[in-house]
Design an enzyme around this catalytic site. Sequence first.
Site, PDB file in Angstrom:
ATOM      1  N   ARG A   1       0.808  -1.232   0.000  1.00  0.00           N
ATOM      2  CA  ARG A   1       0.000   0.000   0.000  1.00  0.00           C
ATOM      3  C   ARG A   1       0.837   1.277   0.000  1.00  0.00           C
ATOM      4  O   ARG A   1       0.369   2.337   0.389  1.00  0.00           O
ATOM      5  CB  ARG A   1      -0.986   0.014   1.175  1.00  0.00           C
ATOM      6  CG  ARG A   1      -2.005  -1.118   1.118  1.00  0.00           C
ATOM      7  CD  ARG A   1      -3.123  -0.883   2.122  1.00  0.00           C
ATOM      8  NE  ARG A   1      -4.129  -1.945   2.011  1.00  0.00           N
ATOM      9  CZ  ARG A   1      -4.173  -3.022   2.778  1.00  0.00           C
ATOM     10  NH1 ARG A   1      -3.250  -3.193   3.716  1.00  0.00           N
ATOM     11  NH2 ARG A   1      -5.121  -3.921   2.621  1.00  0.00           N
TER      12      ARG A   1
ATOM     13  N   HIS B   1       9.174   7.464 -27.191  1.00  0.00           N
ATOM     14  CA  HIS B   1       8.130   8.370 -26.712  1.00  0.00           C
ATOM     15  C   HIS B   1       8.351   9.793 -27.229  1.00  0.00           C
ATOM     16  O   HIS B   1       7.420  10.444 -27.717  1.00  0.00           O
ATOM     17  CB  HIS B   1       8.088   8.358 -25.187  1.00  0.00           C
ATOM     18  CG  HIS B   1       7.115   9.321 -24.601  1.00  0.00           C
ATOM     19  ND1 HIS B   1       5.754   9.208 -24.757  1.00  0.00           N
ATOM     20  CD2 HIS B   1       7.322  10.454 -23.854  1.00  0.00           C
ATOM     21  CE1 HIS B   1       5.151  10.215 -24.143  1.00  0.00           C
ATOM     22  NE2 HIS B   1       6.075  10.979 -23.579  1.00  0.00           N
TER      23      HIS B   1
ATOM     24  N   ARG C   1      -2.261  21.095 -15.370  1.00  0.00           N
ATOM     25  CA  ARG C   1      -1.255  20.056 -15.633  1.00  0.00           C
ATOM     26  C   ARG C   1      -1.492  19.370 -16.975  1.00  0.00           C
ATOM     27  O   ARG C   1      -0.558  18.851 -17.581  1.00  0.00           O
ATOM     28  CB  ARG C   1      -1.238  19.031 -14.498  1.00  0.00           C
ATOM     29  CG  ARG C   1      -0.120  18.013 -14.684  1.00  0.00           C
ATOM     30  CD  ARG C   1       0.169  17.190 -13.451  1.00  0.00           C
ATOM     31  NE  ARG C   1       1.261  16.271 -13.715  1.00  0.00           N
ATOM     32  CZ  ARG C   1       1.853  15.524 -12.798  1.00  0.00           C
ATOM     33  NH1 ARG C   1       1.471  15.590 -11.537  1.00  0.00           N
ATOM     34  NH2 ARG C   1       2.830  14.716 -13.127  1.00  0.00           N
TER      35      ARG C   1
ATOM     36  N   LYS D   1       7.881  22.523 -15.111  1.00  0.00           N
ATOM     37  CA  LYS D   1       6.993  21.438 -14.697  1.00  0.00           C
ATOM     38  C   LYS D   1       6.668  21.526 -13.212  1.00  0.00           C
ATOM     39  O   LYS D   1       5.520  21.296 -12.809  1.00  0.00           O
ATOM     40  CB  LYS D   1       7.608  20.082 -15.030  1.00  0.00           C
ATOM     41  CG  LYS D   1       6.644  18.938 -14.750  1.00  0.00           C
ATOM     42  CD  LYS D   1       7.020  17.655 -15.425  1.00  0.00           C
ATOM     43  CE  LYS D   1       5.933  16.604 -15.218  1.00  0.00           C
ATOM     44  NZ  LYS D   1       6.264  15.314 -15.867  1.00  0.00           N
TER      45      LYS D   1
ATOM     46  N   LYS E   1       3.766  11.015 -11.652  1.00  0.00           N
ATOM     47  CA  LYS E   1       2.971  10.100 -12.474  1.00  0.00           C
ATOM     48  C   LYS E   1       3.696   8.764 -12.591  1.00  0.00           C
ATOM     49  O   LYS E   1       4.861   8.710 -12.975  1.00  0.00           O
ATOM     50  CB  LYS E   1       2.737  10.679 -13.870  1.00  0.00           C
ATOM     51  CG  LYS E   1       1.660  11.734 -13.944  1.00  0.00           C
ATOM     52  CD  LYS E   1       1.376  12.091 -15.400  1.00  0.00           C
ATOM     53  CE  LYS E   1       0.241  13.074 -15.528  1.00  0.00           C
ATOM     54  NZ  LYS E   1      -0.045  13.400 -16.951  1.00  0.00           N
TER      55      LYS E   1
ATOM     56  N   HIS F   1       0.712  14.893 -26.884  1.00  0.00           N
ATOM     57  CA  HIS F   1       0.619  13.526 -26.383  1.00  0.00           C
ATOM     58  C   HIS F   1      -0.644  12.794 -26.831  1.00  0.00           C
ATOM     59  O   HIS F   1      -0.648  11.564 -26.885  1.00  0.00           O
ATOM     60  CB  HIS F   1       0.706  13.523 -24.857  1.00  0.00           C
ATOM     61  CG  HIS F   1       2.083  13.792 -24.328  1.00  0.00           C
ATOM     62  ND1 HIS F   1       2.784  14.941 -24.631  1.00  0.00           N
ATOM     63  CD2 HIS F   1       2.889  13.065 -23.514  1.00  0.00           C
ATOM     64  CE1 HIS F   1       3.964  14.901 -24.026  1.00  0.00           C
ATOM     65  NE2 HIS F   1       4.052  13.777 -23.351  1.00  0.00           N
TER      66      HIS F   1
ATOM     67  N   HIS G   1       0.656   9.464 -28.118  1.00  0.00           N
ATOM     68  CA  HIS G   1       0.332   8.176 -27.500  1.00  0.00           C
ATOM     69  C   HIS G   1      -0.375   7.253 -28.485  1.00  0.00           C
ATOM     70  O   HIS G   1      -0.186   6.027 -28.449  1.00  0.00           O
ATOM     71  CB  HIS G   1      -0.549   8.389 -26.266  1.00  0.00           C
ATOM     72  CG  HIS G   1       0.202   8.903 -25.073  1.00  0.00           C
ATOM     73  ND1 HIS G   1      -0.428   9.291 -23.911  1.00  0.00           N
ATOM     74  CD2 HIS G   1       1.524   9.088 -24.852  1.00  0.00           C
ATOM     75  CE1 HIS G   1       0.483   9.679 -23.031  1.00  0.00           C
ATOM     76  NE2 HIS G   1       1.668   9.573 -23.579  1.00  0.00           N
TER      77      HIS G   1
ATOM     78  N   GLU H   1      -3.753  16.673 -12.176  1.00  0.00           N
ATOM     79  CA  GLU H   1      -4.177  16.934 -13.550  1.00  0.00           C
ATOM     80  C   GLU H   1      -5.685  17.161 -13.683  1.00  0.00           C
ATOM     81  O   GLU H   1      -6.363  16.545 -14.495  1.00  0.00           O
ATOM     82  CB  GLU H   1      -3.731  15.792 -14.480  1.00  0.00           C
ATOM     83  CG  GLU H   1      -3.676  16.197 -15.944  1.00  0.00           C
ATOM     84  CD  GLU H   1      -3.002  15.155 -16.810  1.00  0.00           C
ATOM     85  OE1 GLU H   1      -3.678  14.614 -17.698  1.00  0.00           O
ATOM     86  OE2 GLU H   1      -1.796  14.883 -16.607  1.00  0.00           O
TER      87      GLU H   1
ATOM     88  N   ASN I   1       0.611  17.753 -21.583  1.00  0.00           N
ATOM     89  CA  ASN I   1       0.324  16.699 -22.554  1.00  0.00           C
ATOM     90  C   ASN I   1       0.258  17.228 -23.978  1.00  0.00           C
ATOM     91  O   ASN I   1      -0.257  16.537 -24.871  1.00  0.00           O
ATOM     92  CB  ASN I   1      -1.003  16.010 -22.205  1.00  0.00           C
ATOM     93  CG  ASN I   1      -0.888  15.159 -20.954  1.00  0.00           C
ATOM     94  OD1 ASN I   1       0.092  14.449 -20.771  1.00  0.00           O
ATOM     95  ND2 ASN I   1      -1.874  15.253 -20.080  1.00  0.00           N
TER      96      ASN I   1
END
Length: 364
Positions: free
Chosen positions: A120, A264, A240, A226, A142, A247, A251, A236, A244
């Site tokens: 956890r 990437h 935030r 950032k 992230k 992206h 992606h 986000e 992206n």
Amino acid sequence: MQTVRVAAASRSYPIHIGRGLLARADLIAGAIPQRRVAIVTNDTVAPIYLERLAVPLEAAGVACVRIVVPDGEDHKDWATLDRVIDQLLAHRCDRHTAIVALGGGVVGDLAGFAAATYQRGVPFLQVPTTLLAQVDSSVGGKTAINHPRGKNMVGAFYQPRLVLADMDTLATLPERELRAGLAEVIKHGAIRDAAFFAWLEANIERLVARDPEALAHVVKRSVEIKAEIVARDERETADRALLNFGHTFGHAIEAAVGYGTWLHGEAVAAGMAMAGELSVRVGLLDRAELERLVRLLERTGLPAVPPPLSEHEWLGRMGTDKKARDGGLRFVLLHGLGAAGVHGDVGSDVVREVLAGSATAAAR
């Protein structure tokens, strides 16, 4: 050594940037609750840097469990995560054993998700060894693994206690990886800092040639940009999402061609060119500014044209984008170089026009 602090809502932590930091066991020892860590790295980084990190730690009285996974984006998956968890259990790591990610973005995302979920949640530290990880993925918390239907679809927000960016590790970085990392640097200038973007235009050859002073400057400035955004919007829900930029398209490229086929940063570069074209077509960006962006990408040695994909494949892949709401796509668009916004009101016709134009360019 220079230090930038990230003041996220869940945790404030330092990002140390400098040379020779792998040997600074004191920096890591001061950030962990017990004298034991599990270092997660890959089989490319391990022969070069694993012992350079572990030996000084052990000399300082910090026991090190070494976990080595296969290299590559195609290994950022459940099977590799299970392998990491299995090793943590086999070495009887408890919830006070810190996990240290030593590597690029894949290792950081994977090890971070392991840290977020093992018992956890256990302490987590980032030691990024690629430019992309130093300027982007190691900062902000992230963590994730990929799913065949989409990139980073299974993960958690989980901030590290420390980021240690040793600039010396960039000396062994393959040229393709260096250029891919510069895509994220260009992104930061494009969305947030017009003066920084202009500096990149004037100094891109120094960066490609690995000028130490130039590289240190872009790592620090990227981290500052950032960190400022993450401090305001850790999870986000608002600003935030600007990080992206490129992206949504990028992606989709990675998932369509197979993870690891395009790096990437390469996919993000082509995605930024496409998002820039979309920005022009909806009247937010002058074409002359888009041309500056495309020229900078090309001078960096990055693709400004995506691979040939069908409209059906584009729309299907983008439909799983994490910024989507109520079944509709949302895009980060430029309002001029140095400014951006998130838009959910882009008509499907103009999106299809951009996809068609990119297909034509890819077929040339």
